[in-house]
Design a protein around this motif. Structure first.
Motif, PDB file in Angstrom:
ATOM      1  N   ALA A  25      16.909 -12.771  26.850  1.00  0.00           N
ATOM      2  CA  ALA A  25      16.691 -13.764  26.010  1.00  0.00           C
ATOM      3  C   ALA A  25      17.631 -14.942  26.325  1.00  0.00           C
ATOM      4  CB  ALA A  25      16.503 -13.209  24.858  1.00  0.00           C
ATOM      5  N   LEU A  26      18.892 -14.446  26.268  1.00  0.00           N
ATOM      6  CA  LEU A  26      20.023 -15.397  26.284  1.00  0.00           C
ATOM      7  C   LEU A  26      19.937 -16.304  27.609  1.00  0.00           C
ATOM      8  CD1 LEU A  26      23.389 -13.932  24.603  1.00  0.00           C
ATOM      9  CD2 LEU A  26      21.330 -15.571  23.456  1.00  0.00           C
ATOM     10  N   ALA A  27      19.414 -15.498  28.745  1.00  0.00           N
ATOM     11  CA  ALA A  27      19.344 -16.294  30.156  1.00  0.00           C
ATOM     12  C   ALA A  27      18.571 -17.081  30.028  1.00  0.00           C
ATOM     13  CB  ALA A  27      19.327 -15.110  31.176  1.00  0.00           C
ATOM     14  N   ILE A  28      17.422 -17.047  29.320  1.00  0.00           N
ATOM     15  CA  ILE A  28      16.294 -18.163  29.617  1.00  0.00           C
ATOM     16  C   ILE A  28      16.717 -19.173  28.436  1.00  0.00           C
ATOM     17  CG2 ILE A  28      13.915 -18.339  29.132  1.00  0.00           C
ATOM     18  CD1 ILE A  28      14.603 -16.819  31.651  1.00  0.00           C
ATOM     19  N   GLU A  29      17.208 -18.719  27.226  1.00  0.00           N
ATOM     20  CA  GLU A  29      17.535 -19.633  26.467  1.00  0.00           C
ATOM     21  C   GLU A  29      18.634 -20.941  27.017  1.00  0.00           C
ATOM     22  OE1 GLU A  29      16.705 -20.499  23.240  1.00  0.00           O
ATOM     23  OE2 GLU A  29      15.543 -18.402  22.536  1.00  0.00           O
ATOM     24  N   TYR A  30      19.444 -20.384  27.790  1.00  0.00           N
ATOM     25  CA  TYR A  30      20.540 -21.113  28.066  1.00  0.00           C
ATOM     26  C   TYR A  30      20.685 -21.715  29.924  1.00  0.00           C
ATOM     27  CZ  TYR A  30      22.241 -20.646  23.565  1.00  0.00           C
ATOM     28  OH  TYR A  30      22.382 -20.593  22.168  1.00  0.00           O
ATOM     29  N   ALA A  31      19.519 -21.299  30.238  1.00  0.00           N
ATOM     30  CA  ALA A  31      19.375 -21.326  31.861  1.00  0.00           C
ATOM     31  C   ALA A  31      19.399 -23.019  32.199  1.00  0.00           C
ATOM     32  CB  ALA A  31      18.163 -20.902  32.444  1.00  0.00           C
ATOM     33  N   ASP A  32      18.814 -23.805  31.544  1.00  0.00           N
ATOM     34  CA  ASP A  32      19.052 -25.415  31.973  1.00  0.00           C
ATOM     35  C   ASP A  32      20.038 -26.070  31.619  1.00  0.00           C
ATOM     36  OD1 ASP A  32      18.620 -25.328  29.235  1.00  0.00           O
ATOM     37  OD2 ASP A  32      16.961 -26.587  29.231  1.00  0.00           O
ATOM     38  N   ARG A  33      20.965 -24.974  30.980  1.00  0.00           N
ATOM     39  CA  ARG A  33      22.673 -25.755  30.837  1.00  0.00           C
ATOM     40  C   ARG A  33      23.379 -24.996  31.618  1.00  0.00           C
ATOM     41  NH1 ARG A  33      21.906 -25.933  24.391  1.00  0.00           N
ATOM     42  NH2 ARG A  33      20.000 -24.803  25.257  1.00  0.00           N
ATOM     43  N   ASP A  34      23.121 -24.456  32.668  1.00  0.00           N
ATOM     44  CA  ASP A  34      23.867 -23.776  33.776  1.00  0.00           C
ATOM     45  C   ASP A  34      24.708 -22.534  33.159  1.00  0.00           C
ATOM     46  OD1 ASP A  34      24.358 -23.439  36.275  1.00  0.00           O
ATOM     47  OD2 ASP A  34      25.736 -25.067  36.630  1.00  0.00           O
ATOM     48  N   ILE A  35      24.255 -21.960  32.296  1.00  0.00           N
ATOM     49  CA  ILE A  35      24.903 -20.619  31.807  1.00  0.00           C
ATOM     50  C   ILE A  35      23.972 -19.592  32.449  1.00  0.00           C
ATOM     51  CG2 ILE A  35      25.572 -19.365  29.648  1.00  0.00           C
ATOM     52  CD1 ILE A  35      26.000 -22.095  28.468  1.00  0.00           C
ATOM     53  N   ARG A  36      24.596 -18.708  33.059  1.00  0.00           N
ATOM     54  CA  ARG A  36      23.930 -17.495  33.479  1.00  0.00           C
ATOM     55  C   ARG A  36      24.186 -16.282  32.905  1.00  0.00           C
ATOM     56  NH1 ARG A  36      26.449 -17.796  39.494  1.00  0.00           N
ATOM     57  NH2 ARG A  36      27.941 -17.399  38.099  1.00  0.00           N
ATOM     58  N   VAL A  37      23.447 -15.331  32.512  1.00  0.00           N
ATOM     59  CA  VAL A  37      23.416 -14.250  31.849  1.00  0.00           C
ATOM     60  C   VAL A  37      22.522 -13.089  32.503  1.00  0.00           C
ATOM     61  CG1 VAL A  37      23.229 -13.102  29.316  1.00  0.00           C
ATOM     62  CG2 VAL A  37      23.050 -15.527  29.641  1.00  0.00           C
ATOM     63  N   ASN A  38      23.553 -12.080  33.099  1.00  0.00           N
ATOM     64  CA  ASN A  38      23.114 -11.043  33.812  1.00  0.00           C
ATOM     65  C   ASN A  38      23.461  -9.606  33.122  1.00  0.00           C
ATOM     66  OD1 ASN A  38      21.400 -12.216  36.130  1.00  0.00           O
ATOM     67  ND2 ASN A  38      23.578 -13.346  36.350  1.00  0.00           N
ATOM     68  N   ALA A  39      22.992  -8.561  33.670  1.00  0.00           N
ATOM     69  CA  ALA A  39      23.263  -7.436  33.245  1.00  0.00           C
ATOM     70  C   ALA A  39      23.786  -6.455  34.475  1.00  0.00           C
ATOM     71  CB  ALA A  39      22.404  -6.509  32.325  1.00  0.00           C
ATOM     72  N   ILE A  40      24.592  -5.475  34.233  1.00  0.00           N
ATOM     73  CA  ILE A  40      24.879  -4.342  35.511  1.00  0.00           C
ATOM     74  C   ILE A  40      24.543  -3.167  34.727  1.00  0.00           C
ATOM     75  CG2 ILE A  40      26.658  -3.332  36.818  1.00  0.00           C
ATOM     76  CD1 ILE A  40      28.244  -6.041  37.046  1.00  0.00           C
ATOM     77  N   SER A  41      23.779  -2.300  35.258  1.00  0.00           N
ATOM     78  CA  SER A  41      23.585  -1.007  35.000  1.00  0.00           C
ATOM     79  C   SER A  41      24.102   0.114  35.649  1.00  0.00           C
ATOM     80  CB  SER A  41      22.043  -0.937  34.727  1.00  0.00           C
ATOM     81  OG  SER A  41      21.581  -1.405  33.581  1.00  0.00           O
ATOM     82  N   PRO A  42      25.203   0.541  35.038  1.00  0.00           N
ATOM     83  CA  PRO A  42      25.753   1.724  36.215  1.00  0.00           C
ATOM     84  C   PRO A  42      25.307   2.986  35.937  1.00  0.00           C
ATOM     85  CG  PRO A  42      27.514   0.611  34.528  1.00  0.00           C
ATOM     86  CD  PRO A  42      26.239   0.261  34.244  1.00  0.00           C
ATOM     87  N   GLY A  43      25.260   3.777  37.074  1.00  0.00           N
ATOM     88  CA  GLY A  43      24.755   5.104  36.857  1.00  0.00           C
ATOM     89  C   GLY A  43      26.054   6.056  36.360  1.00  0.00           C
ATOM     90  N   TYR A  44      26.161   7.159  36.705  1.00  0.00           N
ATOM     91  CA  TYR A  44      27.391   8.025  36.634  1.00  0.00           C
ATOM     92  C   TYR A  44      28.561   7.111  37.202  1.00  0.00           C
ATOM     93  CZ  TYR A  44      25.054  12.307  34.685  1.00  0.00           C
ATOM     94  OH  TYR A  44      24.257  12.912  33.679  1.00  0.00           O
ATOM     95  N   ILE A  45      29.438   6.811  36.649  1.00  0.00           N
ATOM     96  CA  ILE A  45      30.688   6.503  37.045  1.00  0.00           C
ATOM     97  C   ILE A  45      31.864   7.139  36.580  1.00  0.00           C
ATOM     98  CG2 ILE A  45      32.161   4.316  37.264  1.00  0.00           C
ATOM     99  CD1 ILE A  45      29.410   3.796  38.567  1.00  0.00           C
ATOM    100  N   GLY A  46      32.886   7.585  37.491  1.00  0.00           N
ATOM    101  CA  GLY A  46      34.174   8.565  37.063  1.00  0.00           C
ATOM    102  C   GLY A  46      35.027   7.900  36.159  1.00  0.00           C
ATOM    103  N   THR A  47      34.616   7.745  34.599  1.00  0.00           N
ATOM    104  CA  THR A  47      35.623   7.226  34.017  1.00  0.00           C
ATOM    105  C   THR A  47      35.662   8.436  32.761  1.00  0.00           C
ATOM    106  OG1 THR A  47      33.901   6.364  32.614  1.00  0.00           O
ATOM    107  CG2 THR A  47      34.714   4.936  34.231  1.00  0.00           C
ATOM    108  N   GLU A  48      36.597   7.990  31.882  1.00  0.00           N
ATOM    109  CA  GLU A  48      36.810   9.150  30.455  1.00  0.00           C
ATOM    110  C   GLU A  48      35.529   9.350  29.926  1.00  0.00           C
ATOM    111  OE1 GLU A  48      41.465   8.052  29.456  1.00  0.00           O
ATOM    112  OE2 GLU A  48      39.756   8.620  27.848  1.00  0.00           O
ATOM    113  N   ILE A  49      34.571   8.421  29.852  1.00  0.00           N
ATOM    114  CA  ILE A  49      33.402   8.681  29.086  1.00  0.00           C
ATOM    115  C   ILE A  49      32.614   9.817  29.731  1.00  0.00           C
ATOM    116  CG2 ILE A  49      30.996   7.989  28.812  1.00  0.00           C
ATOM    117  CD1 ILE A  49      31.567   5.350  28.028  1.00  0.00           C
ATOM    118  N   VAL A  50      32.402   9.555  31.357  1.00  0.00           N
ATOM    119  CA  VAL A  50      31.857  10.786  32.098  1.00  0.00           C
ATOM    120  C   VAL A  50      32.688  12.230  31.972  1.00  0.00           C
ATOM    121  CG1 VAL A  50      31.309  11.560  34.540  1.00  0.00           C
ATOM    122  CG2 VAL A  50      30.468   9.158  33.190  1.00  0.00           C
ATOM    123  N   GLU A  51      34.207  11.924  31.952  1.00  0.00           N
ATOM    124  CA  GLU A  51      34.928  13.359  32.036  1.00  0.00           C
ATOM    125  C   GLU A  51      34.969  14.025  30.839  1.00  0.00           C
ATOM    126  OE1 GLU A  51      36.441  14.776  34.448  1.00  0.00           O
ATOM    127  OE2 GLU A  51      35.959  13.236  35.724  1.00  0.00           O
TER     128      GLU A  51
END
Ligand code: NAD
Length: 258
Positions: free
Chosen positions: A169-195
């Motif tokens: 939603a935010l990506a499309i709202e602000y695309a014409d003002r050169d603001i990019r909005v993206n997501a990264i979806s990690p799978g299992y990553i070795g951090t404290e949450i996973v430990e």
């Protein structure tokens, strides 16, 4: 590579450890100024001092992303110390895994307060700076739980699905003002949450081995492997990339059946 983020000022939430700290470190290595933000003041200050010792332009601001007033103050403090941000990494997150009918009202609210409201609070506070710059990036750390469901992991995936909705939603709202909005979806990553998830099993070593085996690449990921994608998204190499969700999970989510 060095200096792909020179002249950029980034705010990274949940930066005291794990994926957030790996992102803050990678951004510093690429020449960015970085405000590390976390609810954990002690670890946040230690992490920031370690980066400062390497000559990085960094500061630490203690804040709870679920508290919109605290977030506004955090952005003002970060701006005063390092200049107006042109990149925001919404990484702070918590895991709330329950059976749906065992989920209390507090569980539900806490999960959404941090994992969804936190993303919006920080985005709303930083967007005016991005608009003034006439360019900028928001990168939201979602999860494979934003598109896959594991039973008894409720309501975390509900909040993470919504993070993708907010990203688009935010990506499309602000695309014409050169603001990019993206997501990264990690799978299992070795951090404290996973430990912590491994440690809560009856046989943590067995669960760790089984989890590695679930992945086509036969291992879980490293925080640096998420940070590398965040650097790319914030760099000028990704200027035509917006409203997307990059899944980084060693191929796991493509497998239908073993
Ligand atoms: P982590 O628990 O190691 O670190 C999270 C950091 O966020 C901590 O420093 C914590 O103090 C901070 N934090 C928590 N609540 C906060 C709040 N209200 N305000 C400010 N800071 C807060 O977690 P991680 O594994 O590095 O995860 C980082 C992000 O990546 C989270 O959004 C998580 O949902 C997501 N994620 C992680 C994995 C994984 O396998 N590790 C997988 C998918 C998605």
């Amino acid at each position: 590579m060095v200096n792909r983020l020179k002249n950029k000022t980034a705010i990274v939430s949940g930066a005291a450890q794990g994926i957030g700290l790996a992102i803050a470190t990678a951004f510093v290595d690429e020449g960015a100024r970085v405000a590390l933000v976390d609810i954990d003041g002690r670890r946040g200050r230690e992490a920031t001092s370690a980066l400062a010792l390497r000559g990085a332009e960094v500061c630490f601001v203690e804040a709870d992303v679920a508290d919109s007033t605290a977030v506004d103050t955090m952005v003002a403090q970060a701006t005063e110390r390092l200049g107006a941000p042109n990149v925001l990494i919404n990484n702070a997150g918590i895991v709330v895994f329950r059976d749906p009918l065992d989920t209390t009202a507090e569980d539900w609210r806490h999960c959404f307060a941090v994992d969804l409201d936190g993303v919006w609070n920080c985005s709303r506070a930083v967007l005016p700076h991005l608009l003034r710059h006439g360019r900028g990036d928001i990168i939201n750390i979602a999860s494979v739980h934003a598109s896959q469901i594991i039973p008894k992991c409720f309501p975390y995936p509900v909040a993470k699905h919504a993070v993708i909705g907010l990203t688009r939603a935010l990506a499309i709202e602000y695309a014409d003002r050169d603001i990019r909005v993206n997501a990264i979806s990690p799978g299992y990553i070795g951090t404290e949450i996973v430990e912590r998830i491994f440690a809560s099993a009856l046989d943590p070593d067995k669960l760790r081995a089984e989890t590695n085996a679930l992945h086509p690449v036969k291992r879980i990921g490293r925080p640096e492997e998420i940070a590398a994608a965040a650097v790319f998204l914030a760099s000028d190499e990704a200027r035509f990339l917006t409203a997307q969700n990059i899944v980084i999970d060693g191929g796991r989510s493509v497998v239908f059946h073993q």
